[in-house]
Design an enzyme around this catalytic site. Sequence first.
Site, PDB file in Angstrom:
ATOM      1  N   TYR A   1       0.769  -1.141   0.041  1.00 51.54           N
ATOM      2  CA  TYR A   1       0.073   0.025   0.018  1.00 51.54           C
ATOM      3  C   TYR A   1       0.920   1.193   0.010  1.00 51.54           C
ATOM      4  CZ  TYR A   1      -3.226   3.517   2.021  1.00 51.54           C
ATOM      5  OH  TYR A   1      -3.799   4.612   2.110  1.00 51.54           O
TER       6      TYR A   1
ATOM      7  N   LYS B   1       0.851   3.969  -2.983  1.00 53.93           N
ATOM      8  CA  LYS B   1       0.557   5.383  -2.838  1.00 53.93           C
ATOM      9  C   LYS B   1       1.778   6.521  -3.153  1.00 53.93           C
ATOM     10  CE  LYS B   1      -3.745   5.435  -1.541  1.00 53.93           C
ATOM     11  NZ  LYS B   1      -4.683   6.269  -2.398  1.00 53.93           N
TER      12      LYS B   1
END
Length: 248
Positions: free
Chosen positions: A152, A156
Amino acid sequence: MGERLAVVSGGGTGIGAAVALGLATDGCDVLIVGRRGDVLLATAERLDAECGRTGAVRAVSADLTDPEQLGRVVEAVAGRPVDVVVNNAGGYLGGDTSTLAGTAAHWRANLDANVLTAVLLTEALLPALRRPGGRVILVSSIAAQRGGGGAYSAAKAALHGWAYDLAGQLGPEQITVNVVSPGYVAETEFFGDRMTPEGHAKRVAATLVGRAGVPDDIAAAVRYLASPAAGYVTGQVLGVNGGSVLGR
């Protein structure tokens, strides 16, 4: 009908819904996009009532990782210039990483949910972006700047590099591209049932202001970047995290 049109992905709940309400309050017509049609329709009805303009917020159900479904969004735009694209869809996706195959699936799922959704929606709407004056805003995460989220965090962080490239590409057409990077935000579905009182307290303690963020904090930053007042701001990452990570 509003003078400006905004498209907000992941607009059914949490930060996305707060962003949609803020932009509608600022006079935009808003198209919220997500996978859960029933949630989107209920949110659109609620936001219409809250902003006091019937039909200000419309809903389109589409899986933004599927190129074939992007046509639904383009069709809903109905030939209007798009003033603002807010790429908010995404989230932390868990998975079994005990095998290489599981690890590959886990990483692909997080990259698809957080990066591919933004890339495909932006590319689909690129021809419709208002020139001059369009705005592209990517919602990232504090995890991109300090780690802690594995795939994650990496997904991002990828948005940041892409935003810099896109800002350079679209700048000559007077279209700005920026990233909003939230810190810990309560009152969303992000943590599901994973958040504990201890986890909440730890995250609040990490801020300089002694509180958790709320969706309206992030929406306020997006509203500024979406506004005509931010025409000289592009290629930037705006951290909205209560001081948990200081600016670089």
